[in-house]
Design a protein around this motif. Sequence first.
Motif, PDB file in Angstrom:
ATOM      1  N   SER A 148     -38.018  70.118 -53.785  1.00  0.00           N
ATOM      2  CA  SER A 148     -37.305  70.820 -52.714  1.00  0.00           C
ATOM      3  C   SER A 148     -36.471  71.954 -53.306  1.00  0.00           C
ATOM      4  O   SER A 148     -36.020  71.883 -54.459  1.00  0.00           O
ATOM      5  CB  SER A 148     -36.395  69.851 -51.957  1.00  0.00           C
ATOM      6  N   ALA A 149     -36.252  72.994 -52.520  1.00  0.00           N
ATOM      7  CA  ALA A 149     -35.446  74.126 -52.970  1.00  0.00           C
ATOM      8  C   ALA A 149     -34.023  73.672 -53.315  1.00  0.00           C
ATOM      9  O   ALA A 149     -33.417  74.170 -54.286  1.00  0.00           O
ATOM     10  CB  ALA A 149     -35.416  75.193 -51.892  1.00  0.00           C
ATOM     11  N   GLU A 150     -33.493  72.726 -52.557  1.00  0.00           N
ATOM     12  CA  GLU A 150     -32.140  72.246 -52.816  1.00  0.00           C
ATOM     13  C   GLU A 150     -32.045  71.567 -54.174  1.00  0.00           C
ATOM     14  O   GLU A 150     -31.069  71.763 -54.915  1.00  0.00           O
ATOM     15  CB  GLU A 150     -31.700  71.267 -51.715  1.00  0.00           C
ATOM     16  N   PHE A 151     -33.067  70.760 -54.508  1.00  0.00           N
ATOM     17  CA  PHE A 151     -33.064  70.072 -55.790  1.00  0.00           C
ATOM     18  C   PHE A 151     -33.153  71.066 -56.943  1.00  0.00           C
ATOM     19  O   PHE A 151     -32.394  70.971 -57.923  1.00  0.00           O
ATOM     20  CB  PHE A 151     -34.233  69.083 -55.858  1.00  0.00           C
ATOM     21  N   ASP A 153     -32.365  74.239 -56.954  1.00  0.00           N
ATOM     22  CA  ASP A 153     -31.124  75.017 -57.015  1.00  0.00           C
ATOM     23  C   ASP A 153     -30.024  74.237 -57.740  1.00  0.00           C
ATOM     24  O   ASP A 153     -29.267  74.800 -58.534  1.00  0.00           O
ATOM     25  CB  ASP A 153     -30.645  75.383 -55.607  1.00  0.00           C
ATOM     26  N   SER A 154     -29.938  72.942 -57.464  1.00  0.00           N
ATOM     27  CA  SER A 154     -28.901  72.128 -58.118  1.00  0.00           C
ATOM     28  C   SER A 154     -29.165  72.011 -59.619  1.00  0.00           C
ATOM     29  O   SER A 154     -28.227  72.026 -60.426  1.00  0.00           O
ATOM     30  CB  SER A 154     -28.831  70.738 -57.481  1.00  0.00           C
ATOM     31  N   ARG A 157     -28.223  75.297 -61.400  1.00  0.00           N
ATOM     32  CA  ARG A 157     -26.772  75.488 -61.542  1.00  0.00           C
ATOM     33  C   ARG A 157     -26.236  74.781 -62.777  1.00  0.00           C
ATOM     34  O   ARG A 157     -25.134  75.095 -63.246  1.00  0.00           O
ATOM     35  CB  ARG A 157     -26.045  74.994 -60.294  1.00  0.00           C
TER      36      ARG A 157
END
Length: 206
Positions: A148-151, A153-154, A157
């Motif tokens: 997922s994009a959220e994973f 992205d995290s 970071r």
Amino acid sequence: MYTPAHFAETRPEELARIIRSHPLGTLVTHGAQGLDANHLPFELDPDAGAHGMLTAHVARANPVWQNCPGECPVMVIFRGAESYVSPNWYPSKHETHRQVPTWNYEVVHAHGMLTIRDDERFVRGVVGRLTRRHEAGEPRPWKMSDSSAEFIDSMLRNIVGIEIAITSLEGKRKLSQNKDERDRLGAAEALQAREQTELAQRMRAP
């Protein structure tokens, strides 16, 4: 690095080959706490600048990037094929008994200036290039969009990009060039029999 003339490697294409074939480099830095070494997979762009550019990333928790507020002089060591070489593998040893053990290897020292690149676009590009290269041989190569994009992205970071503008390259290929051809080829055959294929191939045509 001590490099006798017969072991010196200066051809840019050979230096690039060693780096690309063995991309896990040892980043050597010297800061307020003294010498430090970090082991990182690097990407080489040989056409960037006078001698090329190395890129990689480190964990944000790794203090190495915080110890370089601007440009810092560093060295990255890339160790290629290597192996112990027994004197018993030289045909002449059995005639004169005038051979000793040694170690054959290929290595490149890349000297340069390290710059920190703490921006998401740069880091994403580094991860993408590393992924494409090292997943290329898989039946179904993993890609960042598998998660997922959220994973992703995290995860991004939590890492910081680094860029090293290479100022000089030192290469050494110790492949028994100082031995008679029959001894060099005899050692190569012994290495091949021990499944040290890469080093054996390099020794056959140093």
